[in-house]
Design a protein around this motif. Sequence first.
Motif, PDB file in Angstrom:
ATOM      1  N   ASN A 520       0.857  -1.184   0.000  1.00 54.18           N
ATOM      2  CA  ASN A 520       0.000   0.000   0.000  1.00 54.18           C
ATOM      3  C   ASN A 520       0.900   1.244   0.000  1.00 54.18           C
ATOM      4  O   ASN A 520       1.424   1.643   1.039  1.00 54.18           O
ATOM      5  CB  ASN A 520      -0.912   0.005   1.229  1.00 54.18           C
ATOM      6  CG  ASN A 520      -2.001   1.062   1.135  1.00 54.18           C
ATOM      7  OD1 ASN A 520      -2.156   1.719   0.109  1.00 54.18           O
ATOM      8  ND2 ASN A 520      -2.744   1.223   2.213  1.00 54.18           N
ATOM      9  N   PRO A 521       1.129   1.859  -1.180  1.00 50.86           N
ATOM     10  CA  PRO A 521       2.066   2.984  -1.248  1.00 50.86           C
ATOM     11  C   PRO A 521       1.536   4.216  -0.513  1.00 50.86           C
ATOM     12  O   PRO A 521       0.329   4.456  -0.465  1.00 50.86           O
ATOM     13  CB  PRO A 521       2.188   3.239  -2.759  1.00 50.86           C
ATOM     14  CG  PRO A 521       0.898   2.732  -3.329  1.00 50.86           C
ATOM     15  CD  PRO A 521       0.510   1.557  -2.482  1.00 50.86           C
ATOM     16  N   GLY A 522       2.456   4.969   0.062  1.00 49.64           N
ATOM     17  CA  GLY A 522       2.069   6.184   0.763  1.00 49.64           C
ATOM     18  C   GLY A 522       2.939   6.421   1.972  1.00 49.64           C
ATOM     19  O   GLY A 522       4.000   5.815   2.141  1.00 49.64           O
ATOM     20  N   VAL A 523       2.493   7.312   2.824  1.00 48.86           N
ATOM     21  CA  VAL A 523       3.148   7.601   4.099  1.00 48.86           C
ATOM     22  C   VAL A 523       2.216   7.155   5.207  1.00 48.86           C
ATOM     23  O   VAL A 523       1.088   7.652   5.310  1.00 48.86           O
ATOM     24  CB  VAL A 523       3.473   9.102   4.241  1.00 48.86           C
ATOM     25  CG1 VAL A 523       4.135   9.389   5.592  1.00 48.86           C
ATOM     26  CG2 VAL A 523       4.376   9.564   3.104  1.00 48.86           C
ATOM     27  N   TRP A 524       2.689   6.205   6.023  1.00 46.73           N
ATOM     28  CA  TRP A 524       1.813   5.565   6.992  1.00 46.73           C
ATOM     29  C   TRP A 524       2.380   5.691   8.399  1.00 46.73           C
ATOM     30  O   TRP A 524       3.495   5.282   8.667  1.00 46.73           O
ATOM     31  CB  TRP A 524       1.599   4.093   6.609  1.00 46.73           C
ATOM     32  CG  TRP A 524       1.036   3.959   5.228  1.00 46.73           C
ATOM     33  CD1 TRP A 524       1.681   3.514   4.113  1.00 46.73           C
ATOM     34  CD2 TRP A 524      -0.292   4.308   4.811  1.00 46.73           C
ATOM     35  NE1 TRP A 524       0.851   3.561   3.026  1.00 46.73           N
ATOM     36  CE2 TRP A 524      -0.373   4.051   3.419  1.00 46.73           C
ATOM     37  CE3 TRP A 524      -1.405   4.819   5.462  1.00 46.73           C
ATOM     38  CZ2 TRP A 524      -1.528   4.284   2.680  1.00 46.73           C
ATOM     39  CZ3 TRP A 524      -2.563   5.054   4.729  1.00 46.73           C
ATOM     40  CH2 TRP A 524      -2.615   4.781   3.356  1.00 46.73           C
ATOM     41  N   PHE A 525       1.571   6.277   9.260  1.00 45.78           N
ATOM     42  CA  PHE A 525       1.932   6.553  10.637  1.00 45.78           C
ATOM     43  C   PHE A 525       1.992   5.257  11.444  1.00 45.78           C
ATOM     44  O   PHE A 525       1.199   4.342  11.225  1.00 45.78           O
ATOM     45  CB  PHE A 525       0.866   7.470  11.232  1.00 45.78           C
ATOM     46  CG  PHE A 525       1.300   8.338  12.369  1.00 45.78           C
ATOM     47  CD1 PHE A 525       2.619   8.713  12.534  1.00 45.78           C
ATOM     48  CD2 PHE A 525       0.364   8.818  13.273  1.00 45.78           C
ATOM     49  CE1 PHE A 525       3.001   9.551  13.582  1.00 45.78           C
ATOM     50  CE2 PHE A 525       0.728   9.645  14.318  1.00 45.78           C
ATOM     51  CZ  PHE A 525       2.047  10.019  14.480  1.00 45.78           C
ATOM     52  N   MET A 526       2.932   5.172  12.386  1.00 46.66           N
ATOM     53  CA  MET A 526       2.949   4.096  13.373  1.00 46.66           C
ATOM     54  C   MET A 526       3.258   4.735  14.720  1.00 46.66           C
ATOM     55  O   MET A 526       4.246   5.468  14.857  1.00 46.66           O
ATOM     56  CB  MET A 526       3.991   3.026  13.057  1.00 46.66           C
ATOM     57  CG  MET A 526       3.851   1.800  13.968  1.00 46.66           C
ATOM     58  SD  MET A 526       5.203   0.602  13.801  1.00 46.66           S
ATOM     59  CE  MET A 526       6.498   1.468  14.676  1.00 46.66           C
ATOM     60  N   HIS A 527       2.429   4.428  15.719  1.00 44.60           N
ATOM     61  CA  HIS A 527       2.586   5.111  17.000  1.00 44.60           C
ATOM     62  C   HIS A 527       1.980   4.301  18.131  1.00 44.60           C
ATOM     63  O   HIS A 527       1.130   3.424  17.912  1.00 44.60           O
ATOM     64  CB  HIS A 527       1.905   6.489  16.953  1.00 44.60           C
ATOM     65  CG  HIS A 527       0.437   6.440  16.663  1.00 44.60           C
ATOM     66  ND1 HIS A 527      -0.527   6.496  17.640  1.00 44.60           N
ATOM     67  CD2 HIS A 527      -0.248   6.333  15.491  1.00 44.60           C
ATOM     68  CE1 HIS A 527      -1.729   6.445  17.092  1.00 44.60           C
ATOM     69  NE2 HIS A 527      -1.580   6.329  15.780  1.00 44.60           N
ATOM     70  N   CYS A 528       2.430   4.607  19.334  1.00 45.71           N
ATOM     71  CA  CYS A 528       1.789   4.046  20.518  1.00 45.71           C
ATOM     72  C   CYS A 528       0.403   4.672  20.645  1.00 45.71           C
ATOM     73  O   CYS A 528       0.245   5.882  20.469  1.00 45.71           O
ATOM     74  CB  CYS A 528       2.628   4.356  21.759  1.00 45.71           C
ATOM     75  SG  CYS A 528       1.913   3.723  23.307  1.00 45.71           S
ATOM     76  N   HIS A 529      -0.605   3.861  20.935  1.00 47.12           N
ATOM     77  CA  HIS A 529      -1.972   4.385  21.023  1.00 47.12           C
ATOM     78  C   HIS A 529      -2.338   4.837  22.433  1.00 47.12           C
ATOM     79  O   HIS A 529      -3.499   5.123  22.711  1.00 47.12           O
ATOM     80  CB  HIS A 529      -3.002   3.365  20.510  1.00 47.12           C
ATOM     81  CG  HIS A 529      -4.061   3.991  19.652  1.00 47.12           C
ATOM     82  ND1 HIS A 529      -5.189   4.584  20.170  1.00 47.12           N
ATOM     83  CD2 HIS A 529      -4.147   4.146  18.311  1.00 47.12           C
ATOM     84  CE1 HIS A 529      -5.933   5.049  19.192  1.00 47.12           C
ATOM     85  NE2 HIS A 529      -5.311   4.803  18.041  1.00 47.12           N
ATOM     86  N   LEU A 530      -1.359   4.899  23.328  1.00 42.77           N
ATOM     87  CA  LEU A 530      -1.540   5.641  24.572  1.00 42.77           C
ATOM     88  C   LEU A 530      -1.265   7.105  24.228  1.00 42.77           C
ATOM     89  O   LEU A 530      -0.146   7.464  23.878  1.00 42.77           O
ATOM     90  CB  LEU A 530      -0.581   5.157  25.654  1.00 42.77           C
ATOM     91  CG  LEU A 530      -0.681   3.667  26.038  1.00 42.77           C
ATOM     92  CD1 LEU A 530       0.349   3.325  27.104  1.00 42.77           C
ATOM     93  CD2 LEU A 530      -2.084   3.318  26.523  1.00 42.77           C
ATOM     94  N   GLU A 531      -2.277   7.936  24.301  1.00 45.36           N
ATOM     95  CA  GLU A 531      -2.137   9.309  23.834  1.00 45.36           C
ATOM     96  C   GLU A 531      -1.032  10.055  24.583  1.00 45.36           C
ATOM     97  O   GLU A 531      -0.358  10.924  24.030  1.00 45.36           O
ATOM     98  CB  GLU A 531      -3.464  10.058  23.976  1.00 45.36           C
ATOM     99  CG  GLU A 531      -3.609  11.236  23.047  1.00 45.36           C
ATOM    100  CD  GLU A 531      -3.583  10.815  21.582  1.00 45.36           C
ATOM    101  OE1 GLU A 531      -3.006  11.563  20.768  1.00 45.36           O
ATOM    102  OE2 GLU A 531      -4.129   9.754  21.244  1.00 45.36           O
ATOM    103  N   LEU A 532      -0.830   9.686  25.837  1.00 43.34           N
ATOM    104  CA  LEU A 532       0.231  10.297  26.625  1.00 43.34           C
ATOM    105  C   LEU A 532       1.595  10.059  25.973  1.00 43.34           C
ATOM    106  O   LEU A 532       2.398  10.976  25.805  1.00 43.34           O
ATOM    107  CB  LEU A 532       0.210   9.726  28.043  1.00 43.34           C
ATOM    108  CG  LEU A 532       1.243  10.277  29.025  1.00 43.34           C
ATOM    109  CD1 LEU A 532       1.018  11.757  29.253  1.00 43.34           C
ATOM    110  CD2 LEU A 532       1.176   9.517  30.341  1.00 43.34           C
ATOM    111  N   HIS A 533       1.843   8.811  25.578  1.00 46.45           N
ATOM    112  CA  HIS A 533       3.133   8.471  24.983  1.00 46.45           C
ATOM    113  C   HIS A 533       3.275   9.047  23.573  1.00 46.45           C
ATOM    114  O   HIS A 533       4.368   9.446  23.158  1.00 46.45           O
ATOM    115  CB  HIS A 533       3.310   6.959  24.957  1.00 46.45           C
ATOM    116  CG  HIS A 533       3.430   6.355  26.318  1.00 46.45           C
ATOM    117  ND1 HIS A 533       3.425   4.998  26.549  1.00 46.45           N
ATOM    118  CD2 HIS A 533       3.564   6.930  27.545  1.00 46.45           C
ATOM    119  CE1 HIS A 533       3.544   4.765  27.846  1.00 46.45           C
ATOM    120  NE2 HIS A 533       3.614   5.920  28.461  1.00 46.45           N
ATOM    121  N   THR A 534       2.178   9.072  22.828  1.00 44.77           N
ATOM    122  CA  THR A 534       2.228   9.669  21.491  1.00 44.77           C
ATOM    123  C   THR A 534       2.623  11.137  21.574  1.00 44.77           C
ATOM    124  O   THR A 534       3.460  11.618  20.806  1.00 44.77           O
ATOM    125  CB  THR A 534       0.867   9.528  20.780  1.00 44.77           C
ATOM    126  OG1 THR A 534       0.544   8.147  20.644  1.00 44.77           O
ATOM    127  CG2 THR A 534       0.903  10.158  19.394  1.00 44.77           C
TER     128      THR A 534
END
Length: 564
Positions: A520-534
């Motif tokens: 799937n071409p593009g720019v894809w975010f990866m992050h912790c889903h604890l908003e504090l850590h994000t």
Amino acid sequence: MAAALSKSFCLGYYFLLLCLIGFISHPAKAAVKKYLFDIQVKNVSRLCHAKPIVTVNGRFPGPTVYVREGDRVQVNVTNHAKYNMSIHWHGLKQFRNGWADGPAYITQCPIKTGHSYTYDFNVTGQRGTLWWHAHIFWLRATVYGAIVIMPKPGTPFPFPQPHREETIILGEWWNNDVEEIEKQGSKLGLPPNASDAHTINGKPGTLFPCSEKHTFAMEVEQGKTYLLRIINAALNDELFFAIAGHNMTVVEVDAVYTKHFTTQAVLIAPGQTTNVLVQATQSPNRYFMAARPFMDAPLTVDNKTATAILQYKGIPNTVIPILPKLPAPNDTAFALSYNAKLRSLNSPQFPANVPLKVDRHLFYTIGLGINPCPSCLNGTRLTASLNNITFVMPQIGLLQAHYFNTKGIFRLDFPDNPPSPFNYTGVPLTANLGTTLGTRLSKIVYNSTVQLVLQDTNLLTVESHPFHLHGYNFFVVGTGIGNFDPKKDPAKFNLVDPPERNTVGVPTGGWTAIRFKADNPGVWFMHCHLELHTSWGLKTAFVVEDGVGPDQSILPPPKDLPPC
């Protein structure tokens, strides 16, 4: 003729409703489902007082988006709130169409106050329960709702047909403006105040003060089977969920069917969804459904329990409900056992296409740290990092910068491995190990297969981390406690029927290995889903290159893409 008949049917209120939510669709081509999202501030009463919160269409939680597999969806979002806004369609793959994915400054600039943007996307090859939420600041505390994707017409569920279904959204509630609370925490360099309550479908339940009127209730009939679509929309807590006196049969996670297993409680991390079957075969009564946090790290446990009621038909409201037995807040054994039971269905109709050959091996360490902060109360600020890099949000969308080849916005040198290996889960460490700030991304070759090992560390403290990858599902091929051993642990990977997810929990003081095919071409975010850590910088993004085929490149941006 068929179209005329369909139109005449939909003139009636009942059939109009069915048309809107997607239970009637033309068999010859996909339907176009249109929704209007009006971002507005509304006074909402919870606990002991009302407060203004940001809502969609004045509702908390927001409206459910009902579609069928194969439908095209258009959601026009108009922002009347004082905050900039973007909406993420969590778990939808958005094939070649990152413009509709939603994370602010990653795939789009936010929708400014007084402006609109139409998210236009197709639902392809997916069915089940997903959800949508604000993806800017901490606004998803109140801006969220369910996505229900029904199978194509004539395609049954791979489990007994339920009598009825209900969406159960777990969340958190702050008595004050959550954005102001987060800003205050940033100024102090400390974590913001914890939430004042947990909620089920926006309501905290009767265990909280002044909340008798704020309890969700679901009526059931003796002998019937019900499908619960459970979503964890909480900002910062993994949650246990249970129903007094009733077992649950897990049949789906993150909109992927699973092998069925029965459990007394469900563990669900922020961002995850779980579908369960519940049989109303107990003595007619009122039973509490309850949710409370799981936290097995040496941190303060937010032990607030939200409740709702499962009520058998004919039982009066005066009957006091029975409370379920939830696992202890630090029950690591239950958490590990529960997650070990999750397996993809891997049937001929719903296969598990696990990548067996790996083209790119990635190893990311998760670290917490303390950086200098002259403007903060104690001179320091808590930060988070992947491979010692604390992510800095850009000022324009990364996808836009990539598509138009705008220089100077990001670098493509995110390291595949940590710069300095160490005993990741050994004795607590207080050093930052050279943490740097930067907008650094990793470039991935189109159609290559990627294995990513996420390793928790004991920098400041060990802690569990639910990681979400945009644009993709992935297979969770392995997990363990302690340090990942690249020589021994891969031999224990499940490459036959591992769970397929979009959000996975990295266990406290442990590791998780995932695999996906970068198609799937593009720019894809990866992050912790604890908003504090994000918000502390625990995030990065992948730039997946275009392929050579006509359907292997990013689609052009829409004309109404919000400007920065």
